[in-house]
Design an enzyme around this catalytic site. Structure first.
Site, PDB file in Angstrom:
ATOM      1  N   ASP A  35      -7.427  -2.080  -6.717  1.00  0.00           N
ATOM      2  CA  ASP A  35      -7.867  -2.688  -5.464  1.00  0.00           C
ATOM      3  C   ASP A  35      -8.280  -4.122  -5.741  1.00  0.00           C
ATOM      4  OD1 ASP A  35      -8.479  -1.746  -2.547  1.00  0.00           O
ATOM      5  OD2 ASP A  35     -10.059  -3.149  -3.086  1.00  0.00           O
ATOM      6  N   ARG A  46      -6.720  11.995  -4.934  1.00  0.00           N
ATOM      7  CA  ARG A  46      -7.868  11.314  -4.336  1.00  0.00           C
ATOM      8  C   ARG A  46      -9.066  12.259  -4.170  1.00  0.00           C
ATOM      9  NH1 ARG A  46     -11.698   9.332  -3.051  1.00  0.00           N
ATOM     10  NH2 ARG A  46     -12.204   7.735  -1.517  1.00  0.00           N
ATOM     11  N   TYR A  63     -15.292 -10.563   1.467  1.00  0.00           N
ATOM     12  CA  TYR A  63     -15.913  -9.245   1.266  1.00  0.00           C
ATOM     13  C   TYR A  63     -17.298  -9.386   0.638  1.00  0.00           C
ATOM     14  CZ  TYR A  63     -11.690  -6.930   2.778  1.00  0.00           C
ATOM     15  OH  TYR A  63     -10.656  -6.498   3.550  1.00  0.00           O
ATOM     16  N   ARG A  83      -3.023   7.110   1.428  1.00  0.00           N
ATOM     17  CA  ARG A  83      -3.442   8.337   2.102  1.00  0.00           C
ATOM     18  C   ARG A  83      -2.398   9.053   2.940  1.00  0.00           C
ATOM     19  NH1 ARG A  83      -8.820   5.518   4.215  1.00  0.00           N
ATOM     20  NH2 ARG A  83      -7.270   3.860   4.278  1.00  0.00           N
ATOM     21  N   ARG A 110       0.822  -1.225   0.000  1.00  0.00           N
ATOM     22  CA  ARG A 110       0.000   0.000   0.000  1.00  0.00           C
ATOM     23  C   ARG A 110       0.848   1.264   0.000  1.00  0.00           C
ATOM     24  NH1 ARG A 110      -5.154  -0.438   2.859  1.00  0.00           N
ATOM     25  NH2 ARG A 110      -6.060  -2.380   2.123  1.00  0.00           N
TER      26      ARG A 110
HETATM   27  O1  CP3 Z   1      -0.073  -1.233  -2.529  1.00  0.00           O
HETATM   28  C1  CP3 Z   1      -0.446  -0.310  -3.276  1.00  0.00           C
HETATM   29  O2  CP3 Z   1      -0.026   0.857  -3.194  1.00  0.00           O
HETATM   30  C2  CP3 Z   1      -1.404  -0.639  -4.424  1.00  0.00           C
HETATM   31  C3  CP3 Z   1      -2.766  -0.442  -4.167  1.00  0.00           C
HETATM   32  C4  CP3 Z   1      -3.596  -1.340  -3.272  1.00  0.00           C
HETATM   33  C5  CP3 Z   1      -4.778  -0.834  -2.666  1.00  0.00           C
HETATM   34  N1  CP3 Z   1      -5.437  -1.890  -2.095  1.00  0.00           N
HETATM   35  C6  CP3 Z   1      -5.206   0.567  -2.710  1.00  0.00           C
HETATM   36  C7  CP3 Z   1      -6.169   1.057  -1.719  1.00  0.00           C
HETATM   37  C8  CP3 Z   1      -3.518  -2.703  -2.968  1.00  0.00           C
HETATM   38  C9  CP3 Z   1      -2.420  -3.703  -3.295  1.00  0.00           C
HETATM   39  C10 CP3 Z   1      -4.692  -3.040  -2.233  1.00  0.00           C
HETATM   40  C11 CP3 Z   1      -4.998  -4.402  -1.786  1.00  0.00           C
HETATM   41  C12 CP3 Z   1      -6.148  -4.635  -0.906  1.00  0.00           C
HETATM   42  N2  CP3 Z   1      -7.362  -3.976  -0.882  1.00  0.00           N
HETATM   43  C13 CP3 Z   1      -6.191  -5.684   0.043  1.00  0.00           C
HETATM   44  C14 CP3 Z   1      -5.118  -6.729   0.253  1.00  0.00           C
HETATM   45  C15 CP3 Z   1      -4.019  -6.244   1.134  1.00  0.00           C
HETATM   46  C16 CP3 Z   1      -4.421  -6.055   2.572  1.00  0.00           C
HETATM   47  O3  CP3 Z   1      -4.386  -4.886   2.994  1.00  0.00           O
HETATM   48  O4  CP3 Z   1      -4.716  -7.032   3.248  1.00  0.00           O
HETATM   49  C17 CP3 Z   1      -7.448  -5.611   0.685  1.00  0.00           C
HETATM   50  C18 CP3 Z   1      -7.948  -6.526   1.789  1.00  0.00           C
HETATM   51  C19 CP3 Z   1      -8.190  -4.542   0.087  1.00  0.00           C
HETATM   52  C20 CP3 Z   1      -9.590  -4.106   0.364  1.00  0.00           C
HETATM   53  C21 CP3 Z   1      -9.591  -2.709   0.806  1.00  0.00           C
HETATM   54  N3  CP3 Z   1      -9.491  -1.635  -0.045  1.00  0.00           N
HETATM   55  C22 CP3 Z   1      -9.570  -2.218   2.148  1.00  0.00           C
HETATM   56  C23 CP3 Z   1      -9.662  -3.057   3.388  1.00  0.00           C
HETATM   57  C24 CP3 Z   1      -9.465  -0.822   2.063  1.00  0.00           C
HETATM   58  C25 CP3 Z   1      -9.311   0.163   3.213  1.00  0.00           C
HETATM   59  C26 CP3 Z   1     -10.570   0.803   3.667  1.00  0.00           C
HETATM   60  C27 CP3 Z   1     -10.208   2.046   4.454  1.00  0.00           C
HETATM   61  O5  CP3 Z   1     -10.873   3.056   4.253  1.00  0.00           O
HETATM   62  O6  CP3 Z   1      -9.233   2.017   5.234  1.00  0.00           O
HETATM   63  C28 CP3 Z   1      -9.402  -0.493   0.691  1.00  0.00           C
HETATM   64  C29 CP3 Z   1      -9.293   0.863   0.128  1.00  0.00           C
HETATM   65  C30 CP3 Z   1      -7.992   1.214  -0.456  1.00  0.00           C
HETATM   66  N4  CP3 Z   1      -7.324   0.420  -1.337  1.00  0.00           N
HETATM   67  C31 CP3 Z   1      -7.269   2.429  -0.249  1.00  0.00           C
HETATM   68  C32 CP3 Z   1      -6.120   2.339  -1.048  1.00  0.00           C
HETATM   69  C33 CP3 Z   1      -5.065   3.371  -1.215  1.00  0.00           C
HETATM   70  C34 CP3 Z   1      -7.698   3.600   0.640  1.00  0.00           C
HETATM   71  C35 CP3 Z   1      -8.962   4.223   0.153  1.00  0.00           C
HETATM   72  C36 CP3 Z   1      -8.890   5.697  -0.195  1.00  0.00           C
HETATM   73  O7  CP3 Z   1      -7.872   6.216  -0.686  1.00  0.00           O
HETATM   74  O8  CP3 Z   1      -9.923   6.331   0.008  1.00  0.00           O
END
Ligand code: CP3
Length: 331
Positions: free
Chosen positions: A71, A34, A141, A25, A21
């Site tokens: 994502d 964003r 999910y 943010r 990640r």
């Molecule tokens: O690593 C990177 O920079 C690439 C991008 C990436 C994102 N999500 C961007 C993201 C990757 C590799 C993921 C994988 C992902 N997404 C996983 C597997 C890894 C892990 O963390 O276990 C999972 C379970 C998800 C599902 C998901 N998407 C979650 C749980 C969330 C967070 C919700 C929150 O608000 O905290 C996301 C959203 C997300 N995916 C964000 C980013 C940068 C943040 C949302 C935003 O910017 O508003």
């Protein structure tokens, strides 16, 4: 020399570094992009901004790998589920599969095009990583409404027909999504099974390792030279029944046991607790980074976190960790 790709060959000389990640943010330049979108999933569909956000952490920190900005939930969305991120909640999925045979090359073409463009823009010595969620984590999910994983486990343990039909479709689509990313320029791919650790050991084998192994071997047949990293959270000391090129392990794992239980040729990736990127005391950060470097000195190793960066991560801690890893000399 591409340090990440070198890490999967016979002998590794330098330890490369990137962060799970890494685009997110905690970065002001990410926040700026964003803020143009109400909805996070729309950002994941916009080619120009995907490319920019993917490259932001490389430009700022000169990391050894970029991971395509997307994502894991793009697959459920492509299948027709509604995917929403509401304030102070995890992702929420509703609705049903609309098209089991969905053509991902068409539906996720913006993701694949972004990979193509990013690979062109990225220096050759940097690796571009593609990724997907594993079928079990995606199912969590889809069926887990409001993070109730006990409900999902109940469906799985009860051998629920609908659950297993969706699971079959997910397994196929995860394979196709990774294949498309490799065809479009991803140098390696990573499969995230972030919820594997909530299962009992029988179901870890059945719902995490078995489908991942199947996907892994199908990809290997066509792309033997493309490394594949598996992140099956909290299960790194289990016998997976095959030896993937790379294994990412979380901070909660017992490092000695991971070293003992995994094949000596396997590249390990991990496993700093992301909280170290938030704390004040730099000596504590240094001790922990050195501890990881020292324990991995006999192994091929890609330095990374044990899970994703939190929004509160400090830029200076990230810079410090990178310097520590690059400057590390084992005695
Ligand atoms: O690593 C990177 O920079 C690439 C991008 C990436 C994102 N999500 C961007 C993201 C990757 C590799 C993921 C994988 C992902 N997404 C996983 C597997 C890894 C892990 O963390 O276990 C999972 C379970 C998800 C599902 C998901 N998407 C979650 C749980 C969330 C967070 C919700 C929150 O608000 O905290 C996301 C959203 C997300 N995916 C964000 C980013 C940068 C943040 C949302 C935003 O910017 O508003």
């Amino acid at each position: 020399m591409n340090l990440i790709l070198e890490s999967f060959k016979k002998k590794q000389i330098h330890t490369p570094i990137w962060f799970m990640r890494q685009a997110g943010r905690y970065l002001p330049e990410y926040q700026k992009i964003r803020s143009k979108y109400d909805d996070f999933m729309s950002l994941c569909n916009s080619v120009e901004d995907i490319v920019e956000v993917t490259l932001q952490p490389i430009t700022r920190f000169d990391l050894d790998a970029a991971i395509i900005f997307s994502d894991i939930l793009v697959i459920p969305q492509a299948l027709g589920y509604k995917v929403e991120f509401k304030k102070n909640h995890g992702p929420q999925i509703s609705g049903d599969i609309k098209d089991k045979e969905v053509n991902l090359s068409e539906k996720l073409k913006n993701c694949y095009q972004s990979i193509n463009i990013t690979r062109d823009k990225l220096a050759k010595k940097k690796a571009l990583i593609g990724f997907s969620g594993a079928p079990w984590t995606l199912a969590c999910y889809i069926f887990g409404k409001e993070k109730n994983y006990n409900d999902v486990k109940g469906l799985a343990y009860n051998k629920d027909k609908e659950f297993f039909e969706v699971f079959r479709v997910l397994t196929e689509k995860v394979y196709e999504h990774l294949r498309n990313q490799i065809l479009n320029g991803a140098d390696l791919v990573k499969i995230f099974d972030s919820w594997a650790g909530v299962l009992d050991s029988y179901h870890i084998e059945k719902l995490s390792f078995t489908p991942i192994k199947q996907i892994y071997h199908r990809l290997k047949e066509e792309f033997p030279a493309t490394p594949i990293i598996i992140f099956s959270k909290d299960t790194a000391t289990h016998n997976m029944g095959f030896n993937p090129d790379g294994l990412a392990f979380s901070y909660s794992e017992n490092t000695e046991l991971v070293l003992e239980k995994t094949d000596k040729d396997m590249c390990l990736q991990g496993n700093l607790d992301p909280i170290y990127l938030e704390i004040e005391d730099q000596d504590l950060v240094k001790n922990q980074v050195y501890k990881i470097m020292s324990s991995m000195k006999q192994r091929k190793h890609i330095f990374n976190l044990g899970h994703g960066i939190n929004p509160r991560a400090k830029i200076e801690n990230i810079e410090y960790v990178i310097d520590l890893v690059r400057g590390y000399k084992s005695e």
